[in-house]
Design an enzyme around this catalytic site. Structure first.
Site: not given
Ligand code: NAP
Length: 313
Positions: A169, A36, A14, A91
């Site tokens: 999810d 990361s 995402i 989210k």
């Protein structure tokens, strides 16, 4: 005013598909770094293995966007607020409702903005459906969210673990639309959660809701299923008590009324999310929307569990 200096934490699907392109398109933001754990890099900006190194190296940072799975997010938000930066959260926001409530309080004390993003809410057709439901009673509202987990979440092991939410999810996207469009609150009445024998989280779920917006005898239901191959379905169908049939399809991008398409705009969810974040930062105001998350928690609370066949990726 100079652009907000933002960093992205967690460079997965995402972050690459949506957050980094939307940040690059929005003149009110400039990318100041990425964090990361696996060392993924983005050309032109410094990469850090841990958020602490980002805060030490980029002292004029304004904000972070946390794009990890929910599991590590609570600690990352707390760390960001302690470092004095504002936070955008993907989210589902946190592993538990209690943690989200606490983070809202922590942000308020720190005088920093937190923003719980529910990307599916940011479509024009969702707003059009909300307008049509305002002040109405519903005879029926049915959510059908059926997709192929192997196609959309290949190799994402976290999604099956505690705090991964399983089929919720994607299901929470439908619930975030529901809480946005309904003219009255919605409550979980009953639920069934189907969980593979070898996994912690459900692969399918059905929920029946109550709401003061239902007409006598009306029904409000959701069906989430990750075992759908072939055609994928992300649809909310609503029949008003007066007879009008509304159908929101494509995950909230297209609205039809009695069979005629009335809204069909291209998906610009993340551009709108960043525009909203910039407005919240300018106003110094947090936006913590718990409603979709509470429905998931309540489904887990009252839901009847059934074991189904093991899931092998
Ligand atoms: P993903 O591809 O698995 O990427 C998540 C990234 O987070 C990893 O690549 C890793 O990046 C980092 N990470 C940090 N701690 C981790 C942990 N304990 N387990 C796994 N990864 C960890 O996941 P995603 O699809 O981008 O989803 C991330 C969040 O966005 C989820 O909350 C999801 O619900 C939400 N979301 C996803 C989509 C979608 O289409 N995929 C759409 C909307 C929202 P580093 O190695 O760089 O640290």
């Amino acid at each position: 005013m100079p652009p907000y200096r933002i960093a992205v934490i967690g460079i997965g699907k995402i972050a690459r598909d949506e957050h980094l392109p939307s940040i690059a398109r929005d003149p009110r933001f400039t990318l100041a770094g990425v964090v990361s754990g696996s060392g993924a890099s983005v050309p032109g900006v410094p990469t850090f293995r841990e958020a602490a190194a980002l805060y030490a190296a980029v002292p004029d940072l304004d904000a972070v966007a946390i794009c990890t799975p929910p599991g590590p997010r609570t600690a990352l938000v707390r760390e960001a607020l302690a470092a004095g930066v504002h936070v955008l959260m993907e989210k589902p926001p946190t592993p538990t409702v209690g943690e989200l409530r606490d983070l809202a309080a922590v942000a308020e004390r720190a005088k920093r903005v937190v923003f719980t993003t529910w990307h599916s809410q940011y479509n024009a057709a969702v707003e059009a459906m909300r307008a049509r439901l305002a002040g109405q009673k519903l005879g029926r509202l049915a959510i059908t969210w059926k997709e192929d987990v192997r196609r959309w979440h290949p190799g994402q092991d976290w999604i099956w673990q505690s705090a991964g939410f399983g089929v919720f999810d994607p299901g929470i996207n439908a619930l975030s639309i529901l809480t946005r469009i309904m003219p009255e609150p919605v409550f979980v009445d009953s639920a069934t959660l189907l969980t593979p024998a070898n996994r912690a989280m459900p692969i399918a779920a059905t929920i029946a809701f109550t709401s003061p917006a239902l007409a006598p005898g009306g029904t409000l239901t959701a069906e989430f299923d990750w075992r759908q191959t072939g055609e994928q379905t992300w649809e909310i169908a609503a029949d008003l008590a007066g007879g009008t049939a509304l159908r929101l399809t494509g995950g909230g991008t297209t609205l039809s009324v009695d069979g005629t398409v009335v809204e069909d705009a291209p998906r610009h969810e993340y551009d709108r999310i960043y525009a909203r974040f910039a407005d919240l930062l300018a106003a110094g105001t947090s936006l913590v929307d718990m409603a979709p998350f509470e429905l998931v928690a309540d489904a887990f609370m009252v839901g009847r569990r059934e074991a189904v066949e093991p899931f092998l990726d």
